[in-house]
Design an enzyme around this catalytic site. Structure first.
Site, PDB file in Angstrom:
ATOM      1  N   PRO A 122       0.937  -1.208   0.183  1.00 62.02           N
ATOM      2  CG  PRO A 122      -0.526  -1.522   1.696  1.00 62.02           C
ATOM      3  CD  PRO A 122       0.726  -2.086   1.265  1.00 62.02           C
ATOM      4  CB  SER A 125       0.453  -4.204  -7.983  1.00 63.22           C
ATOM      5  OG  SER A 125       1.682  -4.582  -7.250  1.00 63.22           O
ATOM      6  CB  ALA A 183       4.262  -0.115   1.870  1.00 62.00           C
ATOM      7  N   GLY A 184       6.956   1.841   1.636  1.00 60.61           N
ATOM      8  CA  GLY A 184       8.396   1.933   1.512  1.00 60.61           C
ATOM      9  C   GLY A 184       8.824   1.395   0.024  1.00 60.61           C
ATOM     10  CE  LYS A 185       4.071   0.641  -3.724  1.00 59.32           C
ATOM     11  NZ  LYS A 185       3.427   1.334  -2.391  1.00 59.32           N
TER      12      LYS A 185
END
Length: 182
Positions: free
Chosen positions: A20, A93, A23-25
């Site tokens: 989400p 995603s 989140a730290g992507k």
């Protein structure tokens, strides 16, 4: 290392970062890119927000719009990976079916679930989305009051509230080596 001296893999692969907002992507994507480039590899980041903003800023966030957006990113990742590039996809995603489609289409694939508890994501709130959702200004925020189907068996799961970006990078690279991609 210059572009001319970068290593080209015969078969690239895709590191698919899902999670989400907040989140730290993005942090992990850039840390991975920096590390892989320092190792001499050709690397590209496909950031879902950047692609959406650049190619189709008016696209909404309905399930159909999200799936179309995801399919475009999947196609781009497939082309890059097929041409020896390590592709890092940073994309919420939220649907398992789309991630499974990505896995089948791309082939060499590492799903990384970037996890952070909701309270941490709200605290980070890099785009101000959680504040808007809590005020009722937006509905269906993924991972808040919208659907996010957590990965059941990702190759790697990182908890960005407990791990440093360096520790997350090492976990992903360890898996890439185990799978024979590096």
């Amino acid at each position: 290392m210059s572009e001319k001296t970068q290593k080209s893999l015969e078969n690239g692969f895709t590191i698919w970062l899902t999670g989400p907002s907040g989140a730290g992507k993005t942090v992990l994507a850039h840390a991975l890119k920096k590390k892989l480039k320092s190792m001499g590899y050709r690397v590209e980041i496909l950031d879902g927000d950047v692609i959406r903003k650049t190619l189709y800023p008016e696209l909404g966030f309905s399930k159909e719009a999200r799936e179309m957006h995801n399919r475009i990113v999947i196609h781009m990742a497939k082309l890059l990976s097929r041409n020896g590039v390590i592709t890092i996809v940073s994309l919420i995603s939220p649907y398992k079916a789309v991630r499974e489609y990505a896995r089948k289409e791309i082939g060499n694939f590492i799903e990384v679930y970037v996890y952070a508890p909701l309270e941490v994501r709200i605290q980070r709130d890099p785009k101000g989305l959680y504040k808007k959702a809590m005020r009722g200004e937006i509905k269906g925020l993924t991972g808040y009051d919208g659907v996010y189907e957590e990965p059941e068996n990702p190759e790697v799961r990182v908890d960005s509230s407990k791990m440093t970006p360096e520790e997350e990078v090492e976990a992903v690279l360890k898996k890439a080596k185990e799978l024979g991609y590096l």
